[in-house]
Design an enzyme around this catalytic site. Structure first.
Site, short mmCIF file in Angstrom:
data_model
loop_
_atom_site.label_atom_id
_atom_site.label_comp_id
_atom_site.label_asym_id
_atom_site.label_seq_id
_atom_site.Cartn_x
_atom_site.Cartn_y
_atom_site.Cartn_z
N SER A 143 0.52 -1.34 -0.04
CA SER A 143 -0.12 -0.01 0.06
C SER A 143 0.73 1.29 0.06
O SER A 143 1.73 1.32 -0.55
CB SER A 143 -0.82 -0.03 1.26
N TYR A 157 -4.33 7.60 -6.74
CA TYR A 157 -3.19 6.98 -6.04
C TYR A 157 -3.58 6.66 -4.85
O TYR A 157 -3.81 5.61 -4.23
CB TYR A 157 -1.89 7.59 -6.14
N LYS A 161 -4.63 3.12 -3.09
CA LYS A 161 -3.84 2.57 -1.81
C LYS A 161 -4.81 2.22 -0.63
O LYS A 161 -4.77 1.32 0.27
CB LYS A 161 -2.82 3.51 -1.69
#
Length: 253
Positions: A143, A157, A161
């Site tokens: 992650s 993004y 994650k």
């Protein structure tokens, strides 16, 4: 890194590593090989895998070039594993140009989700029958600090994650009773080959002051590989569903 190698920790085991041609993925491959694993390494850039193979002095390495978000690559990786998967490190990932919500284009959103989330789902789905048959296995998903906060990357993004952490916890919930552990590492800044240009002036203005004051020194890929291999190994046998920050203390700020 060699000072902390645990000889034989992965002897007789087969591990799969994505994003293996550079950065955290390559360091993880090198660590696993040094500790006795047979490693199936995949990367989207064939030249990186060639360079990795040329540098390996010990251990058994099989490389598979391809886009890990594509099913044909997943199939090739599983074929190379030859029916046994003891460990899986889902490392491959891409950035998003730090684009905020208003500025995200569809292509960036879809590509980030494909590589950072869908690839993890597809490869994990593919290895689980092998791990269930064996009654054991360990999966580590990469992650990010961006999976723990909203001020570390762009919106795509950051969303991807956070999704990795949710996927990790759900997988751990369902399969830990069957002997299969699933954990995540959350890196901060790491010296890797991943491209992370700012494509948004607004994001630079908003994120810049925070990153200049709050982000600890950049970590090495080997430091992340150490955390990943610990979670993959039996040394962490009682750990599942955890998110391990490896960020120089950023998570504490």
């Amino acid at each position: 890194m060699t000072d902390h190698i645990v000889p034989g920790r992965f002897s007789g085991k087969t591990a799969i590593v994505t994003g293996a041609g550079a950065g955290i993925g390559r360091a993880t491959v090198e660590r696993l090989l040094a500790e006795g694993a047979r490693v199936v390494a995949t990367d989207v850039v064939p030249e990186r895998l060639d360079a990795l193979g040329a540098s390996v002095e010990t251990g058994e390495l099989v490389t598979v070039a391809g886009d890990v978000s594509a099913q044909e690559t997943i199939d090739a990786v599983l074929a190379a594993a030859e029916g046994r998967v003891d460990a899986l490190a889902n490392v491959a990932g891409i950035m998003d140009g730090f684009l905020p919500s208003e500025e995200i284009d569809d292509a960036t959103w879809e590509r980030v989700m494909a590589v950072n989330v869908t690839a993890i789902m597809r490869l994990t789905r593919a290895v689980l029958p092998h791990m269930r048959a064996a009654g054991s296995g360990s999966i580590v998903n990469v992650s990010s600090e961006a999976g723990l906060r909203g001020s570390a990357a762009g919106t795509a993004y950051t969303t991807s994650k956070h999704a990795v952490i949710g996927y990790t916890k759900s997988t751990a919930f369902f399969y830990t009773p069957q002997g299969i552990r699933c954990n995540a590492v959350a890196p901060g800044g790491v010296a890797t080959s991943i491209e992370a240009p700012f494509r948004s002036a607004f994001a630079g203005e908003r994120l810049g002051p925070i990153m200049q004051t709050n982000v600890p020194p950049i970590a090495t890929a080997a430091q992340l590989a150490s955390a990943i291999t610990w979670l993959l190994s039996d040394d962490s046998l009682n750990v599942s569903g955890a998110v391990l920050p490896s960020d120089g203390g950023w998570a504490a700020i």
